[in-house]
Design a protein around this motif. Sequence first.
Motif, PDB file in Angstrom:
ATOM      1  N   PHE A 163      -3.158 -27.382 -45.197  1.00 44.27           N
ATOM      2  CA  PHE A 163      -3.991 -26.245 -45.598  1.00 44.27           C
ATOM      3  C   PHE A 163      -3.321 -24.897 -45.366  1.00 44.27           C
ATOM      4  O   PHE A 163      -3.880 -23.862 -45.728  1.00 44.27           O
ATOM      5  CB  PHE A 163      -5.338 -26.294 -44.876  1.00 44.27           C
ATOM      6  N   SER A 164      -2.135 -24.890 -44.781  1.00 46.09           N
ATOM      7  CA  SER A 164      -1.416 -23.631 -44.625  1.00 46.09           C
ATOM      8  C   SER A 164      -0.737 -23.207 -45.920  1.00 46.09           C
ATOM      9  O   SER A 164      -0.280 -22.062 -46.044  1.00 46.09           O
ATOM     10  CB  SER A 164      -0.369 -23.758 -43.504  1.00 46.09           C
ATOM     11  N   ALA A 165      -0.675 -24.110 -46.910  1.00 40.43           N
ATOM     12  CA  ALA A 165      -0.065 -23.788 -48.203  1.00 40.43           C
ATOM     13  C   ALA A 165      -1.046 -23.003 -49.074  1.00 40.43           C
ATOM     14  O   ALA A 165      -2.257 -23.192 -48.971  1.00 40.43           O
ATOM     15  CB  ALA A 165       0.351 -25.067 -48.919  1.00 40.43           C
ATOM     16  N   GLU A 178     -13.057 -19.210 -39.605  1.00 44.43           N
ATOM     17  CA  GLU A 178     -12.680 -18.240 -38.574  1.00 44.43           C
ATOM     18  C   GLU A 178     -11.743 -17.167 -39.118  1.00 44.43           C
ATOM     19  O   GLU A 178     -11.408 -16.220 -38.411  1.00 44.43           O
ATOM     20  CB  GLU A 178     -12.004 -18.961 -37.400  1.00 44.43           C
ATOM     21  N   GLY A 179     -11.307 -17.319 -40.373  1.00 45.38           N
ATOM     22  CA  GLY A 179     -10.428 -16.331 -40.971  1.00 45.38           C
ATOM     23  C   GLY A 179      -8.967 -16.487 -40.609  1.00 45.38           C
ATOM     24  O   GLY A 179      -8.159 -15.583 -40.850  1.00 45.38           O
ATOM     25  N   ARG A 180      -8.574 -17.633 -40.046  1.00 38.78           N
ATOM     26  CA  ARG A 180      -7.188 -17.827 -39.631  1.00 38.78           C
ATOM     27  C   ARG A 180      -6.299 -18.292 -40.775  1.00 38.78           C
ATOM     28  O   ARG A 180      -5.098 -18.029 -40.772  1.00 38.78           O
ATOM     29  CB  ARG A 180      -7.130 -18.839 -38.481  1.00 38.78           C
ATOM     30  N   ILE A 181      -6.854 -19.040 -41.721  1.00 41.08           N
ATOM     31  CA  ILE A 181      -6.097 -19.467 -42.894  1.00 41.08           C
ATOM     32  C   ILE A 181      -6.981 -19.258 -44.123  1.00 41.08           C
ATOM     33  O   ILE A 181      -8.219 -19.243 -44.023  1.00 41.08           O
ATOM     34  CB  ILE A 181      -5.663 -20.950 -42.805  1.00 41.08           C
ATOM     35  N   LYS A 182      -6.349 -19.091 -45.281  1.00 45.09           N
ATOM     36  CA  LYS A 182      -7.114 -18.958 -46.514  1.00 45.09           C
ATOM     37  C   LYS A 182      -6.251 -19.355 -47.702  1.00 45.09           C
ATOM     38  O   LYS A 182      -5.577 -18.509 -48.316  1.00 45.09           O
ATOM     39  CB  LYS A 182      -7.655 -17.543 -46.705  1.00 45.09           C
ATOM     40  N   PRO A 183      -6.263 -20.634 -48.065  1.00 42.41           N
ATOM     41  CA  PRO A 183      -5.539 -21.036 -49.281  1.00 42.41           C
ATOM     42  C   PRO A 183      -6.230 -20.453 -50.507  1.00 42.41           C
ATOM     43  O   PRO A 183      -7.430 -20.153 -50.487  1.00 42.41           O
ATOM     44  CB  PRO A 183      -5.637 -22.560 -49.247  1.00 42.41           C
ATOM     45  N   ALA A 184      -5.465 -20.273 -51.579  1.00 42.37           N
ATOM     46  CA  ALA A 184      -6.047 -19.743 -52.814  1.00 42.37           C
ATOM     47  C   ALA A 184      -6.746 -20.837 -53.613  1.00 42.37           C
ATOM     48  O   ALA A 184      -7.746 -20.581 -54.293  1.00 42.37           O
ATOM     49  CB  ALA A 184      -4.957 -19.090 -53.655  1.00 42.37           C
ATOM     50  N   ARG A 185      -6.227 -22.080 -53.534  1.00 35.82           N
ATOM     51  CA  ARG A 185      -6.773 -23.172 -54.334  1.00 35.82           C
ATOM     52  C   ARG A 185      -6.686 -24.481 -53.547  1.00 35.82           C
ATOM     53  O   ARG A 185      -5.709 -24.718 -52.825  1.00 35.82           O
ATOM     54  CB  ARG A 185      -5.991 -23.306 -55.649  1.00 35.82           C
ATOM     55  N   VAL A 186      -7.706 -25.320 -53.714  1.00 31.17           N
ATOM     56  CA  VAL A 186      -7.740 -26.628 -53.068  1.00 31.17           C
ATOM     57  C   VAL A 186      -8.130 -27.674 -54.111  1.00 31.17           C
ATOM     58  O   VAL A 186      -9.184 -27.562 -54.738  1.00 31.17           O
ATOM     59  CB  VAL A 186      -8.750 -26.667 -51.900  1.00 31.17           C
ATOM     60  N   ASP A 187      -7.262 -28.654 -54.317  1.00 36.95           N
ATOM     61  CA  ASP A 187      -7.539 -29.763 -55.238  1.00 36.95           C
ATOM     62  C   ASP A 187      -7.547 -31.071 -54.452  1.00 36.95           C
ATOM     63  O   ASP A 187      -6.554 -31.404 -53.787  1.00 36.95           O
ATOM     64  CB  ASP A 187      -6.471 -29.839 -56.336  1.00 36.95           C
ATOM     65  N   VAL A 188      -8.651 -31.794 -54.519  1.00 36.18           N
ATOM     66  CA  VAL A 188      -8.786 -33.057 -53.794  1.00 36.18           C
ATOM     67  C   VAL A 188      -9.208 -34.151 -54.777  1.00 36.18           C
ATOM     68  O   VAL A 188     -10.170 -33.969 -55.543  1.00 36.18           O
ATOM     69  CB  VAL A 188      -9.824 -32.944 -52.656  1.00 36.18           C
ATOM     70  N   ARG A 189      -8.492 -35.277 -54.745  1.00 35.54           N
ATOM     71  CA  ARG A 189      -8.847 -36.444 -55.551  1.00 35.54           C
ATOM     72  C   ARG A 189      -9.024 -37.626 -54.602  1.00 35.54           C
ATOM     73  O   ARG A 189      -8.171 -37.859 -53.740  1.00 35.54           O
ATOM     74  CB  ARG A 189      -7.768 -36.765 -56.577  1.00 35.54           C
ATOM     75  N   ALA A 239     -18.432 -25.502 -50.844  1.00 34.77           N
ATOM     76  CA  ALA A 239     -19.034 -24.327 -50.212  1.00 34.77           C
ATOM     77  C   ALA A 239     -18.021 -23.209 -50.009  1.00 34.77           C
ATOM     78  O   ALA A 239     -18.390 -22.029 -49.919  1.00 34.77           O
ATOM     79  CB  ALA A 239     -19.661 -24.718 -48.877  1.00 34.77           C
ATOM     80  N   LEU A 240     -16.722 -23.566 -49.963  1.00 33.75           N
ATOM     81  CA  LEU A 240     -15.688 -22.552 -49.778  1.00 33.75           C
ATOM     82  C   LEU A 240     -15.606 -21.595 -50.962  1.00 33.75           C
ATOM     83  O   LEU A 240     -15.109 -20.480 -50.826  1.00 33.75           O
ATOM     84  CB  LEU A 240     -14.324 -23.231 -49.569  1.00 33.75           C
ATOM     85  N   ARG A 241     -16.069 -22.047 -52.117  1.00 33.24           N
ATOM     86  CA  ARG A 241     -16.087 -21.137 -53.284  1.00 33.24           C
ATOM     87  C   ARG A 241     -16.984 -19.938 -53.015  1.00 33.24           C
ATOM     88  O   ARG A 241     -16.593 -18.779 -53.225  1.00 33.24           O
ATOM     89  CB  ARG A 241     -16.604 -21.877 -54.517  1.00 33.24           C
ATOM     90  N   ALA A 242     -18.201 -20.228 -52.539  1.00 36.29           N
ATOM     91  CA  ALA A 242     -19.173 -19.148 -52.324  1.00 36.29           C
ATOM     92  C   ALA A 242     -18.850 -18.329 -51.081  1.00 36.29           C
ATOM     93  O   ALA A 242     -18.997 -17.103 -51.088  1.00 36.29           O
ATOM     94  CB  ALA A 242     -20.577 -19.745 -52.207  1.00 36.29           C
ATOM     95  N   THR A 243     -18.399 -18.985 -50.017  1.00 38.78           N
ATOM     96  CA  THR A 243     -18.210 -18.277 -48.756  1.00 38.78           C
ATOM     97  C   THR A 243     -16.884 -17.532 -48.669  1.00 38.78           C
ATOM     98  O   THR A 243     -16.793 -16.497 -48.003  1.00 38.78           O
ATOM     99  CB  THR A 243     -18.295 -19.264 -47.573  1.00 38.78           C
ATOM    100  N   HIS A 244     -15.834 -18.045 -49.346  1.00 37.84           N
ATOM    101  CA  HIS A 244     -14.516 -17.428 -49.193  1.00 37.84           C
ATOM    102  C   HIS A 244     -13.789 -17.206 -50.514  1.00 37.84           C
ATOM    103  O   HIS A 244     -12.633 -16.776 -50.514  1.00 37.84           O
ATOM    104  CB  HIS A 244     -13.637 -18.300 -48.282  1.00 37.84           C
ATOM    105  N   GLY A 245     -14.418 -17.504 -51.630  1.00 38.11           N
ATOM    106  CA  GLY A 245     -13.796 -17.260 -52.923  1.00 38.11           C
ATOM    107  C   GLY A 245     -12.596 -18.137 -53.211  1.00 38.11           C
ATOM    108  O   GLY A 245     -11.724 -17.771 -54.005  1.00 38.11           O
ATOM    109  N   ILE A 246     -12.529 -19.318 -52.580  1.00 42.81           N
ATOM    110  CA  ILE A 246     -11.418 -20.235 -52.797  1.00 42.81           C
ATOM    111  C   ILE A 246     -11.711 -21.122 -54.003  1.00 42.81           C
ATOM    112  O   ILE A 246     -12.819 -21.629 -54.160  1.00 42.81           O
ATOM    113  CB  ILE A 246     -11.176 -21.104 -51.537  1.00 42.81           C
ATOM    114  N   ASP A 247     -10.725 -21.298 -54.861  1.00 41.99           N
ATOM    115  CA  ASP A 247     -10.869 -22.124 -56.060  1.00 41.99           C
ATOM    116  C   ASP A 247     -10.752 -23.596 -55.654  1.00 41.99           C
ATOM    117  O   ASP A 247      -9.657 -24.083 -55.393  1.00 41.99           O
ATOM    118  CB  ASP A 247      -9.781 -21.746 -57.073  1.00 41.99           C
TER     119      ASP A 247
END
Length: 310
Positions: free
Chosen positions: A116-118, A146-157, A202-210
């Motif tokens: 998740f650091s990527a 906690e605001g320590r990391i924030k990836p721009a996009r997360v894809d899970v299959r 939920a990360l979409r709404a809370t942190h704007g992550i795709d």
Amino acid sequence: MVVDPEHVAVNGRKRSQQPQRSHREVADELRTRIRSGELRPGQRMPTQAQLADEFGVERGAVRQALRILQSEHLLSNVSKGSPATVAQDVGPALTGPGAPPQPTMVALASRITAAFSAPHVEIDALCLTAVSLTLAMGEPLRLIHEGRIKPARVDVRVLLPSSDIDLAFPAPVDDTVDDRLQRRWLAHRNAQGQVLKHNLLALRATHGIDVHITFRALPFTPPVKLYLLNGVEALFAYYTLTRRGEEIDHEYLEMYDAEGTQSMLFPFEQGDGLRDTTFVEQSHLWFNALWETISSELVLTGRGLPQMGT
């Protein structure tokens, strides 16, 4: 006064605004940073005073945490006088040809957290219920909140067994028993998948992550579990079957089952020699072939009792 940047809070973190943590929670956080590579082998740790300030704890709690990590051979030179040092042999022990296997519950969370650091996180998983994956996601989700990391996009299959098949396991020893084990597994599979999907979306709404998460169903019971992280790492484990008994619906049943969270996870990383690189590449080819050919749409609903399973 000039402060040595090597002695500031770990990676520049400021003092925690969270409620005071226990020494075990401090040890867990530092262990995660070491296992993920955030703290490198041979790197000098901040002073105990600086760690106490970062985590909002007393120095005694920091000393206890450091002693725990020293007992696990993750730190050296733990004393009251000077900062501890990350052990030199930590890196090779975690990944690569010399890496020892560890139980999934122990190893998976740190590797998922590191992934998740990527900026673009890609996780593919083949498993029986997604219990281990859901649990492992807890740490990176906490760090995001906690605001320590924030990836721009997360894809899970995720590939899971279909509800339309007779499972090879868990299965009753007596094949004349009704389908209560299958119904319980199905309820558990659906519940874990729904929790995983909800927490990630939920990360979409809370942190704007795709975020994108997709499930597909396999026409067989997988004898192994596989996690592919960011295209460069493969974590592989066997489901080892045992015969055990359990009371279900007020009746004692003997069954064949596997405890997936305890399955020994073998790490392979692209670039760590021909063996590891080839294993990662072939694992991706295998996963994609299953995904694109014999798997089918998986809907996380179905009949079954909401009880815990394997």
